[in-house]
Scaffold this active site. Structure first.
Site, PDB file in Angstrom:
ATOM      1  N   LYS A 114       0.823  -1.214   0.000  1.00 31.17           N
ATOM      2  CA  LYS A 114       0.000   0.000   0.000  1.00 31.17           C
ATOM      3  C   LYS A 114       0.855   1.260   0.000  1.00 31.17           C
ATOM      4  CE  LYS A 114      -4.388  -1.687   1.791  1.00 31.17           C
ATOM      5  NZ  LYS A 114      -5.411  -1.584   2.850  1.00 31.17           N
ATOM      6  N   LYS A 196      -4.696 -11.138  -8.838  1.00 39.99           N
ATOM      7  CA  LYS A 196      -5.879 -11.249  -7.986  1.00 39.99           C
ATOM      8  C   LYS A 196      -7.023 -10.399  -8.561  1.00 39.99           C
ATOM      9  CE  LYS A 196      -7.198 -10.327  -3.247  1.00 39.99           C
ATOM     10  NZ  LYS A 196      -6.840  -9.813  -1.942  1.00 39.99           N
ATOM     11  N   LYS A 199     -11.145  -4.701  -7.514  1.00 36.43           N
ATOM     12  CA  LYS A 199     -12.108  -3.707  -7.990  1.00 36.43           C
ATOM     13  C   LYS A 199     -11.411  -2.465  -8.501  1.00 36.43           C
ATOM     14  CE  LYS A 199     -12.678  -2.200  -3.328  1.00 36.43           C
ATOM     15  NZ  LYS A 199     -13.337  -2.674  -2.142  1.00 36.43           N
TER      16      LYS A 199
END
Ligand code: TRP
Length: 333
Positions: A114, A196, A199
């Site tokens: 992140k 993976k 969204k």
């Protein structure tokens, strides 16, 4: 009656949920209510660790609650609450912070990922994320935590902190065990099955959102990227077909072997359509129910209120014990 073990889990209200998120988490939560005392939270404080549009965060919180209920999580039968409604989460985080080392948090895979992805906003909350998650879990004497494989490292920190506190003071926290779901825990992109399903993929054909309608779902599965050898079997060099088989398995409860058998001799086209229809059959009713519940804000606010009350009763007891053990003077009422 035998006492049930406590189970805790949470999802962040960070927007549309994908089929992958759903199959990896909430789908299995309903059946756990029979076997455990289940506490399900909406981790809104965690969501703040990356930049949010305030109005969207609020809307997503209601949406996630409606989704929980549409998935069969009956607020009468489990504790369903919003993390920020129970201040003890932030308070226990502070205490745990005083016994957590920066190195432990800096080496977390999710923090590293992140930090790259949100390079303009590497804040203390992003780094402290696992400690807040430990507080979530430890406040409720949780014994079992269903999590995706990507959260396993964070659960390890929660376990370490529980043990560390118990050793430094005295037996206070239960040491929680992970509960990693079986098939379909990791659902891959339909366009690049080595990645993976996410969204945030720029290509909307790569993921199935729980808000997609039937036509969109079937169309996306028809377009799913596969190989061209024509055999419907799971294999390392066939990530596309393997992904579709595991989605089919996760949705129907069948094993990969059973799914392979069912589609033996069929063409890819028929197989993709069948998977698409099965997924659409699963998602359609949930989406409709969620949309119906979402219209009733008053009902949802009531659920939030009683959920927070139930959660707070347990959490405040644990927090008071922790405050006492570390030497804070008890506030008189
Ligand atoms: N970090 C989890 C996720 O993004 C959500 C979460 C927050 C959680 N607190 C938790 C999961 C406590 C399990 C237990 O998936």
């Amino acid at each position: 009656m035998e006492e049930k073990k406590t189970l805790f889990s949470a999802v962040q209200p960070s927007g549309v949920m994908t089929l992958g998120n759903y199959l990896g988490a909430i789908k299995n939560w309903k059946s756990m209510i029979d076997d455990y005392d289940c506490i399900y939270s909406i981790a809104d404080l965690h969501t703040l660790t990356v930049k949010q549009v305030p109005a969207d965060l609020r809307a997503h919180t209601y949406e996630l609650a409606a989704l929980y209920i549409a998935c069969g999580l009956d607020p009468e039968k489990c504790v369903l609450f919003v993390q920020s409604h129970v201040p003890a989460h932030a308070e226990l985080t502070w205490i745990l912070n005083t016994m957590t080392y920066p190195g432990e948090l800096q080496r977390m895979t999710q923090f590293k990922d992140k930090s790259l992805k949100h390079a303009d906003n590497v804040n203390m909350g992003l780094m402290d994320y696992p400690v807040l998650m430990a507080a979530d879990i430890l406040l409720y004497n949780t014994e079992v935590v269903p999590v995706g494989i990507d959260q396993k490292q964070h659960l390890e920190i929660a376990r370490d902190l529980a043990v560390r506190f118990n050793n430094r003071y005295s037996e206070t926290f239960k040491v929680p065990e992970p509960y990693i779901g079986k098939v379909g825990a990791k659902i891959m992109s339909l366009q690049d099955p080595t990645k993976k399903m996410s969204k945030s993929d720029e290509n909307a054909n790569a993921f199935i959102s729980l808000d997609d309608d039937r036509d969109a779902i079937i169309r996306k599965f028809r377009r799913a990227v596969t190989d061209s050898d024509g055999r419907i079997i799971a294999a390392e060099d066939k990530p596309g077909i393997t992904n579709l088989l595991s989605i089919y398995g996760a949705v129907t409860g069948k094993t990969i072997a059973e799914a392979e058998k069912e589609f033996e001799g069929k063409g890819y086209g028929d197989f993709k359509s069948a998977v698409g229809e099965t997924v659409a059959d699963l998602i359609g009713p949930i989406r409709e129910e969620k949309d119906r519940i979402l219209k009733d804000k008053e009902f949802l606010d009531g659920v939030f209120r009683s959920g927070a009350e139930k959660a707070e009763r347990i959490a405040n007891k644990t927090l008071a014990k922790v405050y006492r053990k570390v030497g804070l003077v008890q506030r008189m009422r």
